[in-house]
Design a protein around this motif. Structure first.
Motif, PDB file in Angstrom:
ATOM      1  N   ALA A 102      16.681 -28.890  32.840  1.00  0.00           N
ATOM      2  CA  ALA A 102      16.998 -27.480  33.039  1.00  0.00           C
ATOM      3  C   ALA A 102      15.857 -26.569  32.603  1.00  0.00           C
ATOM      4  N   GLU A 103      15.185 -26.886  31.512  1.00  0.00           N
ATOM      5  CA  GLU A 103      14.092 -26.033  31.041  1.00  0.00           C
ATOM      6  C   GLU A 103      12.934 -26.020  32.028  1.00  0.00           C
TER       7      GLU A 103
ATOM      8  N   SER B 128      21.415 -30.986  32.533  1.00  0.00           N
ATOM      9  CA  SER B 128      21.651 -29.941  31.533  1.00  0.00           C
ATOM     10  C   SER B 128      22.903 -30.246  30.731  1.00  0.00           C
TER      11      SER B 128
ATOM     12  N   LEU C 134      22.387 -22.006  33.278  1.00  0.00           N
ATOM     13  CA  LEU C 134      21.546 -21.920  34.467  1.00  0.00           C
ATOM     14  C   LEU C 134      21.904 -20.664  35.254  1.00  0.00           C
TER      15      LEU C 134
ATOM     16  N   THR D 289      25.520 -33.712  33.941  1.00  0.00           N
ATOM     17  CA  THR D 289      25.842 -33.355  32.568  1.00  0.00           C
ATOM     18  C   THR D 289      26.801 -34.377  31.970  1.00  0.00           C
TER      19      THR D 289
END
Length: 259
Positions: A87-88, A123, A128, A146
Motif C-alpha cells: 500500500a505504501e 494492506s 487507501l 488483507t
C-alpha cells in the motif's frame, strides 16, 4: 572466480536493442514452476538498486531507472497474471491500473490471461484512497489483499469501490504464504511483486520468493534510503543462483532464481 568479463569502450558488432518479443522469451515464466506454495505458482520480484544499495531516491525508484529498465519493467508486467504491491508503494509511486499493450496481446491470449495484469494491493489497514483511478478505472478488477482481522469498515469501503477483497490469514495483514495460495485460487499464478521494500522483506522472510529481477543502476545516492528489502529476515540467508545478465549503458539487468 570462473569468469572475468572485461568492459571496453568498443561497441560489440551485434549490439542492438532487443525486441519486446525477445525480452518476453528471455523472461518467460517457467512452464511448470517449482517452489512456491502450490503447483504452478511463481513469485517474481522486480526491483532497482543503486551501487550503494539504495532502492529509491527522494522516496521514488524512478530516479534510479532508465529506458531499458522501463522496457524490462513493461515486459515483466506483460507476462504476469498479477502485480503484487504494498500500500505504501501505491501511495508513493502513484500507481495506476495496468494497461493493455498490443505487443503482448497474442501472448497473453495464448496463455489464457486477461488483457492486462491485475494490480493486487497488500494492506493491513486498508487506508487507501478508493477514489483513485486504480480503483475507479481498472481494465482488470483491482484486488485488495488483507487479513481476516482487517478493519471491517475499510473492507466494506474497498468492496463498494469495486475492488475484490481477498483474505489471506487470520491477522490484520496478509500472511505471505497464505497470500500466494489465495491468489492462486483466484487464478493468479504468474505473480510479479514490485515491492516496496517491506513487502519484499516479508516474502523473503517467509521463503516464498522464487525469483529476483534486479536492475543495478550505475548511480550513487548516499543518504539513508531503504534497501530493496527492509524488515525482519529469515534465520538463515537464502541462496539464489544467477540465471541471466543483460547490460546497457552501465546498467546491469540481473535475474536470480532460488536454489
Amino acid at each position: 572466480m570462473r569468469r572475468l568479463l572485461p568492459v571496453t569502450d568498443q561497441t560489440p558488432a551485434d549490439d542492438r536493442e532487443w525486441s519486446l518479443d525477445e525480452l518476453a522469451d528471455a523472461y518467460a515464466y517457467p512452464a511448470a514452476a517449482e517452489g512456491g506454495p502450490g503447483p504452478g505458482v511463481w513469485l517474481r520480484a522486480n526491483m532497482v538498486s543503486s551501487l550503494d544499495g539504495a532502492a529509491q531516491h527522494d522516496g521514488r525508484s524512478q530516479p534510479l531507472s532508465c529506458d531499458a529498465d522501463m522496457r524490462i519493467f513493461g515486459t515483466l508486467r506483460g507476462l504476469a497474471d498479477a502485480v503484487v504491491v504494498g500500500a505504501e508503494t501505491v501511495r508513493l509511486e502513484g500507481y495506476r491500473p495496468a494497461r493493455a499493450r498490443e505487443a503482448f496481446a497474442a501472448r497473453r491470449k495464448a496463455a489464457g490471461q486477461g488483457p492486462a495484469p491485475a494490480i493486487v494491493v497488500v494492506s493491513a489497514s486498508l487506508r487507501l484512497d478508493f477514489s483513485l483511478p486504480l480503483f475507479t478505472e481498472p481494465l482488470v478488477e483491482t484486488v485488495v489483499l488483507t487479513g481476516a482481522a482487517a478493519p471491517k469498515d475499510r473492507v466494506r469501503a474497498a468492496e463498494r469501490a469495486g475492488a475484490r477483497v481477498v483474505i489471506a490469514g487470520d491477522g490484520p495483514g496478509a500472511d505471505p504464504a497464505e497470500a500466494l495460495r489465495a491468489l492462486a485460487e483466484q487464478g493468479l499464478r504468474r505473480l510479479l511483486t514490485e515491492g516496496g521494500p517491506r513487502l519484499l522483506a516479508q516474502f523473503v522472510a517467509s521463503g516464498v520468493l522464487d525469483e529476483l529481477c534486479l536492475t543495478v543502476s550505475p548511480t550513487m545516492t548516499a543518504g539513508d534510503a531503504q534497501r530493496i528489502a527492509g524488515g525482519p529476515g529469515p534465520a538463515v540467508p537464502e541462496r539464489f543462483a544467477l540465471s541471466s545478465v543483460l547490460e546497457e549503458a552501465g546498467f546491469l539487468f540481473t535475474r536470480y532464481r532460488r536454489i
